[in-house]
Each structure stands twice: as structure tokens, then as C-alpha cells.
Design a protein around this motif. Structure first.
Motif, PDB file in Angstrom:
ATOM      1  N   THR A 136      11.129   9.996  34.286  1.00 16.66           N
ATOM      2  CA  THR A 136      11.011  11.363  34.818  1.00 16.66           C
ATOM      3  C   THR A 136      12.170  12.275  34.467  1.00 16.66           C
ATOM      4  O   THR A 136      12.072  13.486  34.665  1.00 16.66           O
ATOM      5  CB  THR A 136      10.916  11.318  36.355  1.00 16.66           C
ATOM      6  OG1 THR A 136      12.128  10.770  36.867  1.00 16.66           O
ATOM      7  CG2 THR A 136       9.743  10.453  36.807  1.00 16.66           C
ATOM      8  N   GLY A 137      13.276  11.702  33.995  1.00 16.86           N
ATOM      9  CA  GLY A 137      14.457  12.513  33.762  1.00 16.86           C
ATOM     10  C   GLY A 137      15.282  12.727  35.020  1.00 16.86           C
ATOM     11  O   GLY A 137      16.268  13.470  34.997  1.00 16.86           O
ATOM     12  N   GLN A 138      14.916  12.093  36.115  1.00 13.34           N
ATOM     13  CA  GLN A 138      15.657  12.237  37.366  1.00 13.34           C
ATOM     14  C   GLN A 138      17.039  11.589  37.236  1.00 13.34           C
ATOM     15  O   GLN A 138      17.188  10.543  36.611  1.00 13.34           O
ATOM     16  CB  GLN A 138      14.880  11.599  38.508  1.00 13.34           C
ATOM     17  CG  GLN A 138      15.454  11.899  39.889  1.00 13.34           C
ATOM     18  CD  GLN A 138      14.540  11.384  40.989  1.00 13.34           C
ATOM     19  OE1 GLN A 138      13.554  10.718  40.716  1.00 13.34           O
ATOM     20  NE2 GLN A 138      14.865  11.700  42.224  1.00 13.34           N
ATOM     21  N   VAL A 139      18.053  12.241  37.805  1.00 18.17           N
ATOM     22  CA  VAL A 139      19.438  11.794  37.674  1.00 18.17           C
ATOM     23  C   VAL A 139      19.892  11.101  38.955  1.00 18.17           C
ATOM     24  O   VAL A 139      19.649  11.590  40.060  1.00 18.17           O
ATOM     25  CB  VAL A 139      20.369  12.988  37.372  1.00 18.17           C
ATOM     26  CG1 VAL A 139      21.824  12.526  37.266  1.00 18.17           C
ATOM     27  CG2 VAL A 139      19.935  13.683  36.085  1.00 18.17           C
ATOM     28  N   PHE A 140      20.571   9.979  38.798  1.00 21.18           N
ATOM     29  CA  PHE A 140      21.109   9.225  39.930  1.00 21.18           C
ATOM     30  C   PHE A 140      22.597   9.000  39.708  1.00 21.18           C
ATOM     31  O   PHE A 140      23.050   8.787  38.585  1.00 21.18           O
ATOM     32  CB  PHE A 140      20.391   7.885  40.079  1.00 21.18           C
ATOM     33  CG  PHE A 140      18.931   8.025  40.400  1.00 21.18           C
ATOM     34  CD1 PHE A 140      18.488   8.069  41.710  1.00 21.18           C
ATOM     35  CD2 PHE A 140      17.994   8.139  39.380  1.00 21.18           C
ATOM     36  CE1 PHE A 140      17.143   8.207  42.007  1.00 21.18           C
ATOM     37  CE2 PHE A 140      16.653   8.268  39.658  1.00 21.18           C
ATOM     38  CZ  PHE A 140      16.224   8.309  40.986  1.00 21.18           C
ATOM     39  N   ASN A 141      23.349   9.026  40.788  1.00 21.48           N
ATOM     40  CA  ASN A 141      24.804   8.921  40.699  1.00 21.48           C
ATOM     41  C   ASN A 141      25.318   7.485  40.678  1.00 21.48           C
ATOM     42  O   ASN A 141      26.499   7.272  40.446  1.00 21.48           O
ATOM     43  CB  ASN A 141      25.457   9.659  41.862  1.00 21.48           C
ATOM     44  CG  ASN A 141      25.296  11.161  41.728  1.00 21.48           C
ATOM     45  OD1 ASN A 141      25.156  11.677  40.624  1.00 21.48           O
ATOM     46  ND2 ASN A 141      25.296  11.870  42.839  1.00 21.48           N
TER      47      ASN A 141
END
Length: 520
Positions: A136-141
Motif C-alpha cells: 500500500t505504500g503505508q509508512v511505519f516507524n
């Protein structure tokens, strides 16, 4: 349409004899679809665990957050953090950014992965230590934030991700890299201790919590642990059956066992072993979704199950409302095909698929019968249901429940003449014991009485009667079920409890009953 039957028409799982092959791949539901997060592409996930350390000062040199207690904080990521060889760095201070700066890891596309209950998630490691989920292109830290998000898509009851132990970098768990870094920089830690794959403080808490949940979930006491059989034991019920052409006759009672007594998965264990279901209240959890079932669904399912001594199977159509978390089951679709008849099975699958489309319904579950046994899932049923749950994951919201219904029409332990119909759902096993069986959970449902029997229900009943007519496993309804009742009497009483409000079509049902009485 998400959750629809595959157009390939693979053979459905109709009898227990079929289950070794057809139950897993034969009566296949929708092919697995990519999971999607609840947020949109590029959305940044909430910080978790070690994210909190980095969030305080994203540009702080590696190791400083772990050495703040030394006063004035100097340091870098060198040994000891504060310049003293004996000074300790907390495990929580070791982040992906630290490992990147120290050349333990290298950024790259697709270098991170998670495998969880049959699903694979792939991520890109960014130069700043963040993770981009390729799907999805979602970013996680952090690994924990990504792992928790992905695991909740598969198992909504999942509370934590244990990211460093779950996420792999080029095929190797990240906690191994953390251990190597600590071994290099914490000189006071013995190599043997560092090799134990240390987790961050937050993840240690997560692992402990999962262990506690595992014990509560399985209902394991100290006594249970001592007597839990490691494999198939002498007390396990044998499942002896004599199989006639097209007929399954159970000659020995199948006694259910408690889930906590199963132990680890064992190929030598009888797959037909029945397992008691667990209520969500018993483990202090809430049911992750609500269910409402139409009376016509139970009526047709019960009728189908009564017709034959063999196990039957069918699908459930309905709708899933993510806003109310309500699963509404509106239609049963019986499978009219036999073991070994691949062509008929494929035709049946396509017919059901078209019926779902025509009615604007989605596939929301399945049903099958245990003709002479309790309406409890077997080990095989648990595995099949877990597989179906994974296959029915929604592509738009990341979670769509899959319901299983078990019908026991002729089990002598049922109270009265009514069939016992039991819903169940499978909770994945604890992450620390992935080889265990899933946990069969009892599902509370709301019963919705329909206004009348629809024409398609009556038509389906006649098709079923015609299909089983003259078959060796057709129940002889004119014979005695008990001293007071025939099999036909039993069928009528059982169906009466699931009748709609308007019973104006009873004369048509009497015609169906008349055909059944003369069927043999």
C-alpha cells in the motif's frame, strides 16, 4: 467480487472421506486476495515501542537515548555509550536507524518480510530506518508497528506484533541483528547472553503478555500441563467407520476433547477428533464481530442435513458491514454433487457463484453436517475453517469474517427431536506456538425470523430431494427414529422450529414430505 467462489469449480468437500484433499482445496472459497490496511497509501502508522525513543529527537546520535542516565549524554554508538566500557545501553535504544548507521543493515526494496498464518507481507527499508509496506505504500516507524498492523489484519484479536522477533531482514529475524549489535557494543554482556535474541523492553512485555494470553486461551492449569499428552494418547477416541458406496456410517461414538488437552500438532492424531468450543467470555475477550442469521438459512441447512446419512456441505451468502461490524447471513447454498464427480462439482460451484452475483451477496461462510455426532468441530474442521478465514480476507478493509455452521441432525445426545446447529470461528494459535491447532470459538448469533419461505428455498428443497432420490445413503423417512416417531416425524419437528412467520405454504411442504416418504 471479494469473497466470491472461484470460477474454476474445484470439487467441494462433501463427506469426511473427501476431506483430506477436497476439504482443503476442493471446496475452495475465494482465492487469497492481497490484504489492505485501514488507512490509505502513504499514511503514517502510529508510533509504537522503540518509535517513542526516536520520536523524542529524530536526529539524536545513535546510542544517546540509551545513555541519558549517564548525565549530559555524550556519545554516539560506541562501546559503553557514555565513554565508559561498563556503561549499559538499553535494548530499547537499538533501533533500525542505529543498525543502519552502524552498517549492520542496508536499506533496500523488499528486504523486510513478515510471515504470519499463511500470509506474507513485504516491506522496503528506508535509509532513515522507516518501513514502507509494498502492498500500500503505508509508512511505519518500527518493526513492531508494522508487525502489529499486519497481524491484526489476519487476526483482529491480536494485540501486539513482537516486531523484532517477527520481521525478517533478508530471511533472518531482526532480533539476531540486534543481538549481534549488543554483543559488539555492550562489552559487559557475555556472548552467550547476547545470542538469546534480546527484545526491546516493550517487546519483552508483549512476549510475556502473549504467554499469559496463551495460558488463559487454552484454559491450561498446572495439572493440565503435567498431563497434556504430547501425541495421540490411549484416551483419544478412535474413529472407526464402515464406508459403503456413497454412504458414511459411524459405528463408534466420537467423544469431544478439551482444546487444552490437545498439545502440539501431531500428524499421528486422528483428524476426526472432536474439540469442545470455547466462549469469548471465558477468556475475557469480546467477540470480534456480530452475527445475524436468517431463519430460512437454518431451515434449508437443516433440511439438507436430514436427507442423507453422509455428511453434506454448502456455502453461506450474506453481507458484511464494516461500520457496524455486523455479518448478516441471508442465504444457504447447498452443494449437490458427489465424491469423485469433479465435473458436477465444478458446475455446482459455478452455479453458486452466479447465484451470489445475481442476489448481490458475498460469500460469508460455509456449513456441513455431522450426521450422528455432536455439532462440534473436528481437528480437520478447525484447519479447514482457519484456511477459509484467511481466504476470505477483504481487499478493501483488511478483515472480513468467515462463519462456519455445524449441523447434527441424528445425534442421539441432542435434546428433543430438533437438530443442533452450532456456529464457530477459529482464533489463531498463540504466536509463540504457531504449530498448535487454532482455537475453536463459540459464536453468539442473533436469530432473525423471516416473514415467509421464498420460492427459491422451496425450489432448492425439491432439487435436493431429486438429487438424493434412490441413493443408498438416503434416509428412509418411513422407518422409525424412536419408539414414538419416524424419521419423517423428526424432520417435521426440527423444521417447525425454524419456520417463518407466515406458514401459508405448509401444503407445499406436505408435498415435499410425501415425496420423501416414498423416496425409497
Amino acid at each position: 467480487m471479494a469473497g466470491a467462489l472461484p470460477p474454476t469449480g474445484a470439487e467441494p468437500r462433501h463427506t469426511r472421506e473427501e476431506s483430506a484433499g477436497a476439504a482443503r482445496g476442493g471446496a475452495a472459497m475465494a482465492a487469497p486476495e492481497p490484504l489492505s490496511p485501514r488507512g490509505g497509501a502513504g499514511e503514517e502508522a502510529p508510533d509504537e515501542d522503540e518509535d517513542e525513543v526516536e520520536a523524542e529527537d529524530p536526529e539524536r546520535p545513535a546510542g544517546v537515548s540509551g545513555a541519558r542516565s549517564c548525565g549530559g549524554g555524550g556519545g554516539g554508538a560506541g562501546a559503553g555509550g557514555c565513554g565508559a566500557p561498563g556503561a549499559a545501553l538499553t535494548r530499547r535504544a537499538v533501533t533500525l536507524r542505529v543498525l543502519l548507521k552502524d552498517a549492520q543493515l542496508e536499506p533496500g526494496a523488499g528486504v523486510l518480510s513478515i510471515y504470519y498464518l499463511g500470509k506474507k507481507f513485504v516491506g522496503d527499508l528506508q535509509p532513515d530506518g522507516r518501513i514502507v509496506w509494498q502492498e500500500t505504500g503505508q509508512v511505519f516507524n518500527s518493526p513492531s508497528a508494522w508487525a502489529t498492523h499486519c497481524k491484526k489484519l489476519v487476526n483482529p484479536a491480536k494485540k501486539s506484533g513482537c516486531g523484532w522477533a517477527s520481521v525478517k531482514y533478508k530471511g533472518q529475524k531482526l532480533d539476531k541483528y540486534k543481538a549481534a549489535w549488543l554483543r559488539r557494543h555492550q562489552l559487559h554482556v557475555p556472548a552467550a547472553a547476547a545470542d538469546e535474541s534480546p527484545a526491546s523492553e516493550g517487546e519483552e512485555e508483549e512476549l510475556l503478555m502473549e504467554e499469559e494470553e496463551e495460558e488463559v486461551l487454552a484454559g491450561v492449569s498446572a495439572e493440565d500441563k503435567n498431563r497434556r499428552p504430547p501425541a495421540k494418547g490411549a484416551s483419544e477416541p478412535a474413529h472407526t467407520e464402515t464406508t459403503l458406496p456413497g454412504k458414511r456410517v459411524e459405528t463408534k461414538m466420537r467423544v469431544p476433547v478439551r482444546y487444552c488437552m490437545l498439545g502440539s500438532r501431531d500428524s499421528a492424531r486422528n483428524p476426526h477428533t472432536l474439540v469442545e468450543v470455547t466462549s469469548f467470555a471465558a477468556i475475557n475477550k469480546f467477540q470480534p464481530f456480530n452475527v445475524a442469521i436468517s431463519s430460512n438459512v437454518l431451515f434449508l441447512l437443516d433440511f439438507h442435513s436430514h436427507l442423507t446419512c453422509s455428511e453434506v456441505v454448502g456455502y453461506l451468502g450474506g453481507r458484511w458491514d464494516i461500520n457496524s461490524q455486523m455479518l448478516t447471513v441471508l442465504r444457504a447454498f447447498p452443494c449437490r454433487s458427489r465424491l469423485g464427480d469433479a465435473d458436477t462439482a465444478a458446475t455446482m460451484e459455478e452455479e453458486i457463484y452466479q447465484s451470489l452475483l445475481l442476489r448481490g451477496l458475498s460469500l460469508v461462510g460455509w456449513y456441513h453436517s455431522h450426521p450422528h455426532s455432536p455439532a462440534l468441530p473436528s481437528l480437520q474442521d478447525i484447519d479447514v475453517q482457519m484456511d477459509y478465514q484467511l481466504r476470505l480476507q477483504g481487499s478493501s478493509n483488511g478483515f472480513q469474517p468467515c462463519l462456519a455452521l455445524l449441523c447434527s441432525p441424528y445425534y442421539t445426545g441432542n435434546p428433543g427431536l430438533e437438530s443442533k446447529i452450532s456456529p464457530f470461528w477459529v482464533m489463531p494459535p498463540p504466536e509463540q506456538r504457531p504449530s498448535d491447532y487454532g482455537i475453536p470459538m463459540d459464536v453468539e448469533i442473533a436469530y432473525v425470523q423471516d416473514s415467509f419461505l421464498t420460492n427459491d428455498i422451496l425450489h432448492e428443497m425439491m432439487l435436493l430431494v431429486e438429487f438424493y432420490k434412490g441413493a443408498p445413503d438416503l434416509v428412509r423417512f418411513q422407518e422409525s427414529w424412536s419408539q414414538e416417531h419416524t424419521y419423517l416425524d423428526k424432520l417435521k419437528v426440527s423444521l417447525a422450529s425454524r419456520m417463518p412467520k407466515d406458514q401459508g405454504l405448509c401444503h407445499i411442504l406436505e408435498q415435499v414430505y410425501s415425496v420423501l416418504k416414498q423416496g425409497n
